[in-house]
Write a protein that holds these residues in place. Structure first.
Motif, PDB file in Angstrom:
ATOM      1  N   VAL A 177       0.842  -1.203   0.000  1.00 54.10           N
ATOM      2  CA  VAL A 177       0.000   0.000   0.000  1.00 54.10           C
ATOM      3  C   VAL A 177       0.873   1.248   0.000  1.00 54.10           C
ATOM      4  O   VAL A 177       0.599   2.216  -0.724  1.00 54.10           O
ATOM      5  CB  VAL A 177      -0.971  -0.013   1.209  1.00 54.10           C
ATOM      6  N   PHE A 178       1.946   1.233   0.789  1.00 55.64           N
ATOM      7  CA  PHE A 178       2.861   2.381   0.848  1.00 55.64           C
ATOM      8  C   PHE A 178       3.468   2.676  -0.522  1.00 55.64           C
ATOM      9  O   PHE A 178       3.459   3.817  -0.983  1.00 55.64           O
ATOM     10  CB  PHE A 178       3.952   2.112   1.890  1.00 55.64           C
ATOM     11  N   VAL A 179       3.975   1.646  -1.183  1.00 54.08           N
ATOM     12  CA  VAL A 179       4.578   1.828  -2.508  1.00 54.08           C
ATOM     13  C   VAL A 179       3.517   2.262  -3.522  1.00 54.08           C
ATOM     14  O   VAL A 179       3.774   3.132  -4.363  1.00 54.08           O
ATOM     15  CB  VAL A 179       5.309   0.537  -2.950  1.00 54.08           C
ATOM     16  N   ALA A 180       2.318   1.700  -3.432  1.00 53.70           N
ATOM     17  CA  ALA A 180       1.239   2.089  -4.344  1.00 53.70           C
ATOM     18  C   ALA A 180       0.845   3.554  -4.149  1.00 53.70           C
ATOM     19  O   ALA A 180       0.606   4.282  -5.125  1.00 53.70           O
ATOM     20  CB  ALA A 180       0.027   1.184  -4.148  1.00 53.70           C
ATOM     21  N   LEU A 181       0.793   3.999  -2.905  1.00 57.22           N
ATOM     22  CA  LEU A 181       0.460   5.404  -2.647  1.00 57.22           C
ATOM     23  C   LEU A 181       1.557   6.338  -3.147  1.00 57.22           C
ATOM     24  O   LEU A 181       1.256   7.410  -3.699  1.00 57.22           O
ATOM     25  CB  LEU A 181       0.200   5.624  -1.160  1.00 57.22           C
ATOM     26  N   LEU A 182       2.811   5.944  -2.973  1.00 52.72           N
ATOM     27  CA  LEU A 182       3.901   6.762  -3.524  1.00 52.72           C
ATOM     28  C   LEU A 182       3.821   6.825  -5.047  1.00 52.72           C
ATOM     29  O   LEU A 182       4.044   7.883  -5.648  1.00 52.72           O
ATOM     30  CB  LEU A 182       5.258   6.204  -3.095  1.00 52.72           C
ATOM     31  N   TYR A 183       3.497   5.697  -5.672  1.00 51.26           N
ATOM     32  CA  TYR A 183       3.347   5.676  -7.129  1.00 51.26           C
ATOM     33  C   TYR A 183       2.221   6.619  -7.557  1.00 51.26           C
ATOM     34  O   TYR A 183       2.380   7.393  -8.510  1.00 51.26           O
ATOM     35  CB  TYR A 183       3.065   4.253  -7.607  1.00 51.26           C
ATOM     36  N   ALA A 184       1.089   6.552  -6.852  1.00 50.86           N
ATOM     37  CA  ALA A 184      -0.043   7.414  -7.198  1.00 50.86           C
ATOM     38  C   ALA A 184       0.325   8.885  -7.025  1.00 50.86           C
ATOM     39  O   ALA A 184      -0.044   9.725  -7.866  1.00 50.86           O
ATOM     40  CB  ALA A 184      -1.250   7.058  -6.337  1.00 50.86           C
ATOM     41  N   MET A 185       1.055   9.198  -5.951  1.00 53.20           N
ATOM     42  CA  MET A 185       1.490  10.591  -5.759  1.00 53.20           C
ATOM     43  C   MET A 185       2.402  11.038  -6.893  1.00 53.20           C
ATOM     44  O   MET A 185       2.237  12.133  -7.434  1.00 53.20           O
ATOM     45  CB  MET A 185       2.214  10.739  -4.420  1.00 53.20           C
ATOM     46  N   ASP A 186       3.370  10.197  -7.255  1.00 52.29           N
ATOM     47  CA  ASP A 186       4.285  10.554  -8.349  1.00 52.29           C
ATOM     48  C   ASP A 186       3.523  10.769  -9.647  1.00 52.29           C
ATOM     49  O   ASP A 186       3.772  11.731 -10.372  1.00 52.29           O
ATOM     50  CB  ASP A 186       5.331   9.458  -8.560  1.00 52.29           C
ATOM     51  N   LYS A 187       2.592   9.875  -9.931  1.00 55.13           N
ATOM     52  CA  LYS A 187       1.880   9.925 -11.208  1.00 55.13           C
ATOM     53  C   LYS A 187       0.897  11.091 -11.265  1.00 55.13           C
ATOM     54  O   LYS A 187       0.854  11.820 -12.257  1.00 55.13           O
ATOM     55  CB  LYS A 187       1.138   8.604 -11.434  1.00 55.13           C
ATOM     56  N   GLU A 188       0.112  11.267 -10.225  1.00 52.03           N
ATOM     57  CA  GLU A 188      -0.944  12.287 -10.257  1.00 52.03           C
ATOM     58  C   GLU A 188      -0.423  13.700 -10.042  1.00 52.03           C
ATOM     59  O   GLU A 188      -1.056  14.660 -10.443  1.00 52.03           O
ATOM     60  CB  GLU A 188      -2.022  11.963  -9.219  1.00 52.03           C
ATOM     61  N   MET A 189       0.731  13.826  -9.397  1.00 52.24           N
ATOM     62  CA  MET A 189       1.304  15.149  -9.171  1.00 52.24           C
ATOM     63  C   MET A 189       2.381  15.476 -10.201  1.00 52.24           C
ATOM     64  O   MET A 189       3.134  16.437 -10.030  1.00 52.24           O
ATOM     65  CB  MET A 189       1.858  15.250  -7.753  1.00 52.24           C
ATOM     66  N   ASN A 190       2.452  14.662 -11.263  1.00 50.80           N
ATOM     67  CA  ASN A 190       3.400  14.850 -12.360  1.00 50.80           C
ATOM     68  C   ASN A 190       4.831  15.042 -11.872  1.00 50.80           C
ATOM     69  O   ASN A 190       5.564  15.896 -12.365  1.00 50.80           O
ATOM     70  CB  ASN A 190       2.980  16.024 -13.246  1.00 50.80           C
ATOM     71  N   GLN A 191       5.219  14.260 -10.900  1.00 45.24           N
ATOM     72  CA  GLN A 191       6.576  14.311 -10.364  1.00 45.24           C
ATOM     73  C   GLN A 191       7.413  13.331 -11.166  1.00 45.24           C
ATOM     74  O   GLN A 191       7.322  12.140 -10.994  1.00 45.24           O
ATOM     75  CB  GLN A 191       6.522  13.920  -8.877  1.00 45.24           C
ATOM     76  N   LYS A 192       8.214  13.857 -12.084  1.00 46.57           N
ATOM     77  CA  LYS A 192       8.977  13.012 -12.995  1.00 46.57           C
ATOM     78  C   LYS A 192      10.481  13.052 -12.708  1.00 46.57           C
ATOM     79  O   LYS A 192      11.263  12.414 -13.392  1.00 46.57           O
ATOM     80  CB  LYS A 192       8.705  13.435 -14.429  1.00 46.57           C
ATOM     81  N   THR A 193      10.894  13.808 -11.701  1.00 45.50           N
ATOM     82  CA  THR A 193      12.312  13.936 -11.399  1.00 45.50           C
ATOM     83  C   THR A 193      12.891  12.639 -10.876  1.00 45.50           C
ATOM     84  O   THR A 193      13.961  12.211 -11.289  1.00 45.50           O
ATOM     85  CB  THR A 193      12.530  15.049 -10.347  1.00 45.50           C
ATOM     86  N   ILE A 194      12.190  12.020  -9.954  1.00 43.34           N
ATOM     87  CA  ILE A 194      12.679  10.805  -9.316  1.00 43.34           C
ATOM     88  C   ILE A 194      11.478   9.923  -8.996  1.00 43.34           C
ATOM     89  O   ILE A 194      10.428  10.415  -8.602  1.00 43.34           O
ATOM     90  CB  ILE A 194      13.478  11.150  -8.049  1.00 43.34           C
ATOM     91  N   ALA A 195      11.633   8.639  -9.196  1.00 37.53           N
ATOM     92  CA  ALA A 195      10.545   7.693  -8.910  1.00 37.53           C
ATOM     93  C   ALA A 195      10.636   7.279  -7.440  1.00 37.53           C
ATOM     94  O   ALA A 195      11.336   6.338  -7.090  1.00 37.53           O
ATOM     95  CB  ALA A 195      10.633   6.482  -9.830  1.00 37.53           C
ATOM     96  N   SER A 196       9.934   7.994  -6.581  1.00 36.70           N
ATOM     97  CA  SER A 196      10.042   7.740  -5.141  1.00 36.70           C
ATOM     98  C   SER A 196       9.526   6.355  -4.769  1.00 36.70           C
ATOM     99  O   SER A 196      10.007   5.756  -3.809  1.00 36.70           O
ATOM    100  CB  SER A 196       9.315   8.818  -4.348  1.00 36.70           C
ATOM    101  N   TYR A 197       8.577   5.819  -5.533  1.00 39.82           N
ATOM    102  CA  TYR A 197       8.071   4.482  -5.217  1.00 39.82           C
ATOM    103  C   TYR A 197       9.148   3.426  -5.462  1.00 39.82           C
ATOM    104  O   TYR A 197       9.226   2.440  -4.722  1.00 39.82           O
ATOM    105  CB  TYR A 197       6.797   4.169  -6.005  1.00 39.82           C
ATOM    106  N   ASN A 198       9.994   3.625  -6.469  1.00 35.09           N
ATOM    107  CA  ASN A 198      11.094   2.684  -6.699  1.00 35.09           C
ATOM    108  C   ASN A 198      12.133   2.755  -5.584  1.00 35.09           C
ATOM    109  O   ASN A 198      12.677   1.734  -5.164  1.00 35.09           O
ATOM    110  CB  ASN A 198      11.772   2.963  -8.043  1.00 35.09           C
ATOM    111  N   ILE A 199      12.420   3.951  -5.110  1.00 35.66           N
ATOM    112  CA  ILE A 199      13.373   4.107  -4.012  1.00 35.66           C
ATOM    113  C   ILE A 199      12.834   3.441  -2.753  1.00 35.66           C
ATOM    114  O   ILE A 199      13.557   2.716  -2.063  1.00 35.66           O
ATOM    115  CB  ILE A 199      13.681   5.599  -3.765  1.00 35.66           C
TER     116      ILE A 199
END
Length: 150
Positions: A73-95
């Motif tokens: 759930v934590f990784v999924a929420l980070l992915y959703a934040m990255d995707k929906e907030m157009n954060q393309k600098t770093i993939a925080s869910y992968n980290i």
């Protein structure tokens, strides 16, 4: 009321499949985390049964399942934040997935060293500990309890 009762199953299945399709991009990271958590669980149970002579209890399995769900759930929420907030600098869910997997891999190496006494697992544990400490500044080894009576 009749239409609702006949279509509720289709609605729930549709929503579940839509969520799975949205999160399809993170399935590789999630699978790796689950595999490492499963191996850590198996090694931990074997070490507790064989080396520490503890009785098997399902509580450890349920704790591992809870952890697997929580980190997913934590990784999924980070992915959703990255995707929906157009954060393309770093993939925080992968980290996050990398850090979580590294922690459970360290725990697996510790359990396997306790179980087998194999030097390779001690070397791997030390390597993982140094790598995490150099990267994050966090020491994975527990600090000695200063209040403990000797």
């Amino acid at each position: 009321m009749n239409w609702f009762s006949t279509h509720i199953g289709n609605t729930i299945a549709g929503i579940a499949l839509a969520v799975l399709a949205y999160l399809a991009e993170i399935k590789g990271a999630v699978h790796v985390m689950w595999i490492i958590i499963a191996f850590d669980l198996i090694a931990g149970i074997m070490a507790s049964l064989i080396k520490r002579k503890e009785k098997f209890c399902m509580k450890k399995v349920f704790v591992a399942i809870g952890r697997a769900i929580g980190v997913t759930v934590f990784v999924a929420l980070l992915y959703a934040m990255d995707k929906e907030m157009n954060q393309k600098t770093i993939a925080s869910y992968n980290i996050a997935a990398w850090l979580i997997s590294g922690f459970f891999l360290w725990s697996f190496a510790e359990n396997m060293f306790d179980l087998t006494g194999g030097r390779i697992f001690e070397i791997l544990k030390t390597y993982i500990n140094k790598r995490v400490e150099n990267t994050t500044g966090v020491d994975l080894e527990p600090a000695p309890d200063k209040n403990k009576l000797t």
